[in-house]
Design a protein around this motif. Structure first.
Motif, PDB file in Angstrom:
ATOM      1  N   LEU A 176      14.077  -7.912  -1.663  1.00 54.16           N
ATOM      2  CA  LEU A 176      13.382  -7.260  -1.955  1.00 54.16           C
ATOM      3  C   LEU A 176      11.784  -7.116  -1.770  1.00 54.16           C
ATOM      4  N   ALA A 177      11.781  -8.160  -3.149  1.00 52.68           N
ATOM      5  CA  ALA A 177       9.663  -8.553  -3.328  1.00 52.68           C
ATOM      6  C   ALA A 177       8.848  -8.710  -2.455  1.00 52.68           C
ATOM      7  N   GLU A 178       9.998 -10.252  -1.685  1.00 45.54           N
ATOM      8  CA  GLU A 178       9.472 -10.792  -0.749  1.00 45.54           C
ATOM      9  C   GLU A 178       8.725  -9.703   0.419  1.00 45.54           C
ATOM     10  N   ILE A 179       9.993  -9.933   0.755  1.00 44.06           N
ATOM     11  CA  ILE A 179       9.520  -8.110   1.905  1.00 44.06           C
ATOM     12  C   ILE A 179       8.643  -7.125   1.456  1.00 44.06           C
ATOM     13  N   THR A 180       8.157  -6.307   0.773  1.00 42.30           N
ATOM     14  CA  THR A 180       7.040  -5.704   0.010  1.00 42.30           C
ATOM     15  C   THR A 180       5.961  -6.343   0.350  1.00 42.30           C
ATOM     16  N   ARG A 181       5.834  -7.659  -0.362  1.00 42.72           N
ATOM     17  CA  ARG A 181       4.087  -8.427  -0.482  1.00 42.72           C
ATOM     18  C   ARG A 181       3.924  -8.508   1.234  1.00 42.72           C
ATOM     19  N   PHE A 182       5.168  -8.598   2.171  1.00 41.75           N
ATOM     20  CA  PHE A 182       5.398  -8.832   3.028  1.00 41.75           C
ATOM     21  C   PHE A 182       4.052  -8.103   3.531  1.00 41.75           C
ATOM     22  N   HIS A 183       4.587  -7.209   4.296  1.00 38.41           N
ATOM     23  CA  HIS A 183       4.336  -5.696   4.036  1.00 38.41           C
ATOM     24  C   HIS A 183       3.124  -5.338   3.884  1.00 38.41           C
ATOM     25  N   ALA A 184       2.996  -5.644   2.555  1.00 35.89           N
ATOM     26  CA  ALA A 184       1.640  -4.790   1.538  1.00 35.89           C
ATOM     27  C   ALA A 184       1.061  -5.896   2.494  1.00 35.89           C
ATOM     28  N   ALA A 185       1.251  -7.334   2.359  1.00 36.27           N
ATOM     29  CA  ALA A 185       0.085  -8.167   2.702  1.00 36.27           C
ATOM     30  C   ALA A 185      -0.545  -7.908   4.156  1.00 36.27           C
ATOM     31  N   ALA A 186       0.135  -7.125   5.037  1.00 39.86           N
ATOM     32  CA  ALA A 186      -0.155  -7.012   5.858  1.00 39.86           C
ATOM     33  C   ALA A 186      -1.298  -5.570   6.458  1.00 39.86           C
ATOM     34  N   GLY A 187      -1.123  -4.560   4.755  1.00 36.77           N
ATOM     35  CA  GLY A 187      -2.212  -3.478   4.602  1.00 36.77           C
ATOM     36  C   GLY A 187      -0.994  -2.387   5.044  1.00 36.77           C
TER      37      GLY A 187
ATOM     38  N   THR B 184       5.143   2.889  -1.609  1.00 39.65           N
ATOM     39  CA  THR B 184       3.663   2.537  -1.184  1.00 39.65           C
ATOM     40  C   THR B 184       2.662   1.728  -1.982  1.00 39.65           C
ATOM     41  N   PRO B 185       1.503   1.801  -1.788  1.00 38.24           N
ATOM     42  CA  PRO B 185       0.830   0.748  -2.288  1.00 38.24           C
ATOM     43  C   PRO B 185       0.058   1.173  -3.916  1.00 38.24           C
TER      44      PRO B 185
ATOM     45  N   TYR C 174       7.203   4.352  13.402  1.00 34.50           N
ATOM     46  CA  TYR C 174       5.995   5.317  12.831  1.00 34.50           C
ATOM     47  C   TYR C 174       5.586   4.608  11.345  1.00 34.50           C
ATOM     48  N   HIS C 175       5.856   3.218  10.771  1.00 32.74           N
ATOM     49  CA  HIS C 175       5.625   2.359   9.372  1.00 32.74           C
ATOM     50  C   HIS C 175       6.361   1.320   9.427  1.00 32.74           C
ATOM     51  N   ARG C 176       5.828   0.755   8.345  1.00 34.70           N
ATOM     52  CA  ARG C 176       6.464  -1.011   8.668  1.00 34.70           C
ATOM     53  C   ARG C 176       8.040  -0.512   7.637  1.00 34.70           C
ATOM     54  N   ASN C 177       9.071  -1.368   7.752  1.00 37.77           N
ATOM     55  CA  ASN C 177      10.085  -1.226   7.815  1.00 37.77           C
ATOM     56  C   ASN C 177      11.263  -2.102   6.550  1.00 37.77           C
ATOM     57  N   VAL C 178      11.651  -1.975   5.607  1.00 38.06           N
ATOM     58  CA  VAL C 178      12.104  -3.393   4.730  1.00 38.06           C
ATOM     59  C   VAL C 178      13.734  -3.612   5.863  1.00 38.06           C
TER      60      VAL C 178
END
Length: 324
Positions: free
Chosen positions: A274-285, A162-163, A251-255
Motif C-alpha cells: 500500500l505504501a508503494e502505491i501511495t508513494r507512486f500517486h503522491a510523486a505524480a502530484g 490527502t497529502p 475523477y482522481h487517482r485510486n489505489v
C-alpha cells in the motif's frame, strides 16, 4: 404509469414541471435533488452529461398519466462505455404510496432497454443506520433493487488519502518491478486464494481461478490508470510477495488492486504494498487518492488506517449475482 428514457421523451417546451423538452440533460437537471439519500444536483448532472458519463438513453423517468415525473434513475458509465456501468442515483418523489414498487418498475424498464443489469451504488455516511429517515430511504431502495434482480449486497468502506497524511519511506522489505501480462495473470489467480473480498469469493463460486484472473486483469486494464504503473512485489531474495496496481477513476487517482500471496500473509507486507502505491500517486502530484474495501475485510481496513487513509463514506453495493 409510464417509464421513459430521456432520449425517448417527446419534443416539446422545456418546462421542468411538465413533459420533458428537447433536452434530456435539462430535464434530468431539473428534477429536485432532495431526500435523505445524497443525490446529484443540477450542476453535477450537467457536468456528467457534458463528460458523456451520463447520457439521455441512460436517464429514465417514471411519469404519471399527465407526464409528471414521479421518479428519476441516473445510470453512469465511463466516457467510452458502451453500456452503463452502475446506477448512480435513484429518487422517488415524496408522497408516492409505494416508492419501492415504483422504483423497481423503473429499474426493470432500464435493465430491459440496456440488455444488462448494472449494479447500484449508494453513498452513505458511516452512521447511516442511526438516522431513521435515512434508514427508511435506504430500505425502499434495497427492496426495489432486490425486486429488479440486484440481490447480492456488499457494504464497503470508502477511504481517502490527502497529502496531509504523508507517505511512508521504503523499508527495503520489498522490491518492486515491472512484469509481463502472464506474470500478472498468475499473481491475480494466486491472490484470489483465501481472499476476504466478498466479490472475489462470490465470483470464484462460478468460475475458475484462471477465469477470474483474466476478468480482473481485463477490468483493471480498462480503468483510466495506465498498465505501465503496475508492479510485482518481491522479497529481497526474489521470492514473489504480491503486487501493486495503482489505478485511477475519471475523477482522481485510486489505489486499484493490491495483495500479498497466501504464503506471505500475516507478516505486515500489505503495508509495504500500500505504501508503494501511495508513494507512486503522491510523486505524480495526486491531491487525493481513493480506495475501497469490504467492511468485513478487517486486515485491509486496518492497513488503510495505518497508512493515514480516512473513511469518508459507506458504499452500499447492490448487484445481480454471478451467473453460473
Amino acid at each position: 404509469m409510464h417509464f421513459r428514457a430521456a432520449s425517448a421523451d417527446p419534443a416539446g417546451p422545456a418546462d421542468p414541471a411538465g413533459p420533458a423538452g428537447p433536452s434530456g440533460p435539462d430535464r434530468a437537471a431539473a428534477y429536485p435533488a432532495d431526500g435523505p439519500v445524497a443525490a446529484l444536483g443540477a450542476d453535477r448532472v450537467r457536468e456528467e452529461f457534458a463528460a458523456h458519463r451520463l447520457r439521455p438513453e441512460w436517464t429514465w423517468f417514471a411519469e404519471d398519466e399527465d407526464g409528471e415525473p414521479l421518479a428519476r434513475a441516473l445510470w453512469w458509465g465511463r466516457a467510452d462505455s458502451e453500456r452503463p456501468v452502475a446506477l448512480d442515483c435513484l429518487q422517488v418523489r415524496a408522497g408516492v404510496a409505494d416508492p419501492a414498487a415504483l422504483a423497481a418498475g423503473l429499474l426493470e424498464a432500464g435493465h430491459a432497454a440496456f440488455g444488462t443489469v448494472p449494479g447500484y451504488h449508494l453513498s452513505l455516511p458511516r452512521d447511516w443506520r442511526a438516522d431513521p429517515a435515512l434508514a427508511a430511504a435506504v430500505a425502499w431502495r434495497r427492496e426495489a433493487a432486490r425486486t429488479a434482480g440486484l440481490t447480492r449486497e456488499t457494504e464497503r468502506l470508502r477511504y481517502e488519502w490527502t497529502p496531509a497524511a504523508g507517505t511512508a519511506a521504503p523499508t527495503g522489505r520489498l522490491v518492486f518491478r515491472e512484469g509481463t501480462d502472464e506474470e500478472f495473470l498468475e499473481v491475480f489467480a494466486r491472490l484470489s486464494r483465501g481472499s476476504l473480498d466478498l466479490n472475489t469469493r462470490s465470483e470464484l463460486a462460478t468460475m475458475t481461478e484462471e477465469e477470474f484472473a483474466r476478468a480482473d486483469f481485463a477490468f483493471y486494464l480498462d480503468c483510466p490508470g495506465e498498465r505501465a504503473w503496475w508492479r510485482l512485489a518481491h522479497l529481497p531474495d526474489g521470492t514473489l510477495a504480491g503486487m501493486a496496481i495503482p489505478s485511477a477513476t475519471p475523477y482522481h487517482r485510486n489505489v486499484g488492486y493490491l495483495g500479498v500471496v497466501p504464503e506471505q500473509r500475516g507478516r505486515g507486507l500489505i503495508d509495504e504494498v500500500l505504501a508503494e502505491i501511495t508513494r507512486f500517486h503522491a510523486a505524480a502530484g495526486a491531491e487525493r487518492i481513493t480506495a475501497t474495501t469490504d467492511t468485513v475485510n478487517l486486515p485491509m481496513a486496518a492497513a488503510f488506517d495505518r497508512a493515514g487513509y480516512e473513511v469518508t463514506e459507506i458504499r452500499l453495493v447492490l448487484e445481480a449475482p454471478p451467473v453460473a
